[in-house]
Scaffold this motif. Structure first.
Motif, PDB file in Angstrom:
ATOM      1  N   ARG A  44       0.884  -1.353  -0.020  1.00  0.00           N
ATOM      2  CA  ARG A  44       0.023   0.003  -0.136  1.00  0.00           C
ATOM      3  C   ARG A  44       0.977   1.145  -0.061  1.00  0.00           C
ATOM      4  O   ARG A  44       2.009   1.069   0.277  1.00  0.00           O
ATOM      5  N   ARG A  45       0.202   2.199  -0.438  1.00  0.00           N
ATOM      6  CA  ARG A  45       1.085   3.568  -0.397  1.00  0.00           C
ATOM      7  C   ARG A  45       2.503   3.647  -1.064  1.00  0.00           C
ATOM      8  O   ARG A  45       3.678   3.698  -0.547  1.00  0.00           O
ATOM      9  N   ILE A  64       8.329   0.575  -2.957  1.00  0.00           N
ATOM     10  CA  ILE A  64       8.290   1.288  -1.645  1.00  0.00           C
ATOM     11  C   ILE A  64       9.920   1.092  -1.074  1.00  0.00           C
ATOM     12  O   ILE A  64      10.468   0.058  -1.327  1.00  0.00           O
ATOM     13  N   VAL A  65      10.344   2.224  -0.574  1.00  0.00           N
ATOM     14  CA  VAL A  65      11.419   2.356   0.404  1.00  0.00           C
ATOM     15  C   VAL A  65      11.252   2.709   1.759  1.00  0.00           C
ATOM     16  O   VAL A  65      10.452   3.862   1.675  1.00  0.00           O
ATOM     17  N   PRO A  66      11.899   2.702   2.822  1.00  0.00           N
ATOM     18  CA  PRO A  66      11.927   3.333   3.845  1.00  0.00           C
ATOM     19  C   PRO A  66      11.949   4.783   3.651  1.00  0.00           C
ATOM     20  O   PRO A  66      12.929   5.399   3.119  1.00  0.00           O
ATOM     21  N   LEU A  67      11.211   5.707   4.141  1.00  0.00           N
ATOM     22  CA  LEU A  67      11.265   7.306   4.186  1.00  0.00           C
ATOM     23  C   LEU A  67      12.782   7.811   4.807  1.00  0.00           C
ATOM     24  O   LEU A  67      13.223   8.759   4.046  1.00  0.00           O
TER      25      LEU A  67
END
Length: 826
Positions: free
Chosen positions: A462-463, A496-499
């Motif tokens: 998600r996101r 996705i990747v960690p912010l």
């Protein structure tokens, strides 16, 4: 802005690091600054050579170019130091050096060929020919003389591809830069060495036909208003001028911030096709930073009635109004501009040479009631009791000179270490699941940095990393000189990747791009000293006794008739060249070689009218006083000998070699040299190259502004002034009582000559021992008999029949004002 026209560079001054920061934060594309040596603004704080790496790294990190002002003449003994400084400038990654001295230009090209050379306004570039002369000396662009009109610039741009920059704001020198010898003549501190004494800002009495004009308010006869060219920016942009330059290396950081921001806004508006008049309050802000009154200078055309108002040489600021009354500590006036408590004002009582009354406004009353200030209207200004208002009278002009609120706002624009002005960068992001995220950041100049995430991209449940998330995280560029512009999301699939990893990529990108900018300019520097090689190329001729050659220069027909009988070389320097056609053959028949002197300035379109008259007179040679004359006569009459006069500013052997390499007959050393410096030059070049002036009235100011037209007519220029110069003799009487003659040349330019003749009589023996044998005596208003007597006296001294020291005393006693030793004695 027309199609294909580039936005001009905005070039701001910096006298110290605060000014540097003020320029950068307020929109400068480039900054020019001087070093502690060889800068035309020696009184500025300037920078030490050790500061250069830090300065250039700061500028380049912010995407701003840095030009080092190396714009003075260098003497022979200073050339090794000059080379060391050029090496330091190149090693620091400066984008260009700004030079006056032809020898320095040659030295810079030999030391660091990739370091750009810009010809200073001190090089007096006034035509396409002089621009080509600068280019041949190694200059990649030139700062044009401030005396040129828009039409002049257009003609130069049409005739030459060399980029040019133009001053658009700041103080105007009344004399052509590089041609003012007043400080040298009167005090031994040369404007060509960065030590101008600003004699043009002093009061003078106008003496007309021997009678002083008493009781006139206009005393500052050669103190121009300041330049403010915002009204003609559209025309300058349309002409393709490459840079618009602000004067002010002696000004405050607040001045730099204010003027830079103003012209940044105006240039951007013009180039966007918007050119509304600037708001009146913005112009008032400009006036408050510094103003002696604004004009477009010469850009809009010559107007001798407008350029010099002559009432005061001081900063004035914003005009409020005139005093109606001054009673019980309050001054009543009808103000046309805002005023409030805390503002600084000064009362202009028509005596600026005296201490003026001024101070801060304590209270403002309107309609009998205290107020926080007014925009306009009738007011009473109250001051602290310590301010003595007893000398303030009705009719005195009132000026607002300072606004603390404005000063505070301006300081805030460059306060602190965090960048306030940011430049847009493009970011591109690539990657797929199982690989690191790869991001590239690119600035407007094409420099590019790359960074990779420390963790791999994963499929997003998600996101995913969409443009919104990427822009939010990668756009957090506070504390850097960047702001996020275009963003290209080229991620494959929903990933996705960690912010925290994305933030780390952003920080690494910004740091790498900033580092790339800091080290973006690198110059290859010659491994071995270049100066010995350049000096070795200069011909060495064995010293051999040579008979004395004493040339004369006549400025009147009577002088010429008498001096022709003495034979030898006779230069004619008449105000009107038309009589040359008659004079040359007649004077030549008496045994003299007749050489004709050109004016010191050549503007576009003057060649045929001025140089053509000289050529038609068929002289034996030409004394060239500007580069255009050398070029024109060598092309139009290849066999005609040409000599270079003092105004070509030969102060060292590299400059002498460059000029003699053009095939010149001889040259006259610059008047900035003292005896020891002249000796150094004489030892470094063949003696036959040099013709030294040993008696003259120093030509001090050389102006486009005509005092005749301004004070003896209502005319704007030569077309409607009625030519009072033909019928009147004028002089400027200084505070010591000396009356300095003013002469107009064929181009209607004025030269103010020193009232006191200058003699090198006591140095003649030393000059002869060096092997020099070519000398010159010059005359101004001397009668025929006196000119002959002076010439005989020098010839006797040079040939050993009399003492040079005795000669000096003899003419000192004979002259009304006396004779000084001149620059050789400084």
């Amino acid at each position: 802005m027309t199609s294909g026209t580039l936005k001009p560079e905005l070039l701001s001054p910096a006298g110290d690091f605060d000014c540097l920061r003020a320029a950068v934060e307020n929109g400068a594309d480039a900054v020019y600054f001087g070093l502690s040596r060889f800068s035309a603004r020696a009184r500025a704080h300037n920078f030490d050579p050790e500061d250069l790496p830090r300065v250039m790294q700061f500028l380049h990190a912010r995407g701003v170019r840095g030009y080092v002002a190396f714009n003075t003449l260098l003497f022979s003994s200073e050339l090794p130091e000059g080379e060391a400084l050029i090496r330091a400038v190149a090693a620091a990654g400066a984008d260009a050096v700004i030079v006056q001295d032809l020898g320095v230009a040659r030295l810079s090209r030999a030391v660091a060929p990739s370091l750009a050379v810009h010809a200073s306004t001190q090089m007096t570039v006034t035509s396409a020919e002089s621009l080509e002369f600068a280019r041949a000396a190694g200059a990649e662009r030139a700062i044009l003389a401030r005396e040129l009109t828009l039409d002049d610039i257009a003609r130069i741009r049409k005739a030459s591809f060399v980029p040019v920059e133009v001053f658009v704001h700041g103080a105007l020198c009344v004399a052509y830069s590089g041609q003012c010898l007043t400080s040298e003549a009167l005090g031994g501190r040369s404007a060509n060495r960065g030590a101008c004494a600003q004699a043009c800002r002093l009061p003078y009495d106008l003496v007309v036909d021997g009678e002083a004009r008493e009781g006139e308010d206009v005393k500052y006869l050669i103190s121009p208003q300041d330049l403010a060219a915002y009204e003609v920016l559209p025309q300058l942009v349309g002409l393709g001028v490459c840079a618009l330059k602000i004067e002010g290396r002696l000004k405050t950081p607040e001045y730099v911030a204010n003027v830079t921001r103003f012209y940044r806004e105006r240039i951007d508006a013009v180039c966007a096709g918007l050119a509304p008049e600037p708001a009146r309050e913005r112009v008032r802000d400009l006036e408050l930073s510094f103003s002696r009154g604004f004009s477009t200078g010469f850009l809009g055309g010559v107007n001798h009635q407008e350029l010099v108002r002559g009432l005061s040489p001081k900063k004035r600021g914003v005009f409020l109004g005139t005093v109606e009354s001054a009673v019980k500590g309050r001054v009543r006036l009808l103000t046309a501009a805002p005023v409030k408590p805390g503002d600084g004002v000064v009362f202009d009582q028509g005596r600026p040479e005296e201490e003026e009354t001024g101070g801060r406004v304590f209270e403002v009353f309107a309609g009998g009631r205290r107020t926080e200030g007014v925009d306009s209207g009738r007011v009473e200004l109250a001051f602290a009791r310590a301010l003595d208002l007893s000398g303030v009278r009705g009719g005195d002009r009132v000026w607002k000179t300072d606004d603390p609120e404005l000063t505070k706002r301006l300081r805030e624009t460059f306060a602190g270490e965090e960048p306030r002005r940011r430049s847009a960068v493009e970011v591109e992001v690539r990657g797929r699941a199982g690989e690191p995220l790869v991001a590239r950041m690119r600035d407007a100049e094409g420099r590019e940095a790359e960074a990779r995430s420390a963790v791999l991209l994963e499929p997003a449940l998600r996101r995913p990393l969409d443009e919104g998330v990427l822009r939010a995280q990668l756009g957090r560029l506070g504390g850097t000189p960047f702001e996020l512009g275009a963003l290209a999301n080229r991620l494959e699939g929903a990933v996705i990747v960690p912010l925290s990893a994305l933030n780390a990529v952003r920080r690494e990108l910004a740091a790498r791009l900033e580092a790339l900018r800091r080290g973006s300019v690198r110059h290859a520097v010659a491994p071995e000293p270049a100066l010995p090689r350049l000096r070795a190329a200069i011909p060495r001729e064995p010293a051999a006794p040579a008979p004395v050659e004493l040339a004369s220069l006549a400025r009147t027909r009577a002088q010429a008739e008498a001096l022709a009988e003495a034979g030898g070389r006779l230069y004619l320097d008449f105000e009107d060249p038309v009589p040359y056609a008659d004079c040359v053959p007649r004077l030549r028949s008496r045994g003299a070689q007749i050489w004709l002197a050109t004016p010191r300035i050549q503007k576009p379109g003057e060649e045929l009218r001025v140089f053509g008259n000289i050529l038609r007179a068929r002289p034996d040679g030409v004394l060239a006083r500007n580069p255009g004359a050398i070029d024109w006569f060598q092309k139009k009459s290849p066999g005609l000998p040409v000599a270079a006069d003092f105004s070509l500013n030969v102060a060292n052997e590299l400059t002498a070699h460059a000029l003699m390499g053009l095939g010149l007959d001889r040259l006259t050393p610059a008047y900035d040299l003292n005896f020891d410096q002249l000796c150094d030059l004489a030892r470094a070049v063949p003696a036959r190259w040099l013709e030294t002036v040993v008696h003259q009235h120093m030509p001090m100011f050389h102006n486009e502004h005509c005092v005749f037209a301004a004070r003896l007519s209502n005319g704007r220029d030569w077309t409607d002034c009625g030519r009072p110069c033909d019928t009147h003799r004028i002089a400027l009487r200084d505070r010591m009582g000396f009356e300095h003659p003013v002469k107009a040349d064929v181009g209607c330019r004025n030269t103010v000559f020193n009232a006191v003749a200058q003699s090198a009589g006591e140095y003649l023996d030393g000059l002869r021992r060096l092997g020099l044998f070519r000398f010159r005596v010059e005359f101004l208003e001397e009668g025929a008999a006196e000119a002959l007597e002076i010439r005989r006296g020098y010839l006797d001294a040079l040939e050993g029949r009399a003492s040079g020291a005795d000669l000096w005393r003899r003419f000192n006693a004979a002259r009304h004002f006396g004779v000084t030793r001149g620059p050789l004695g400084f």
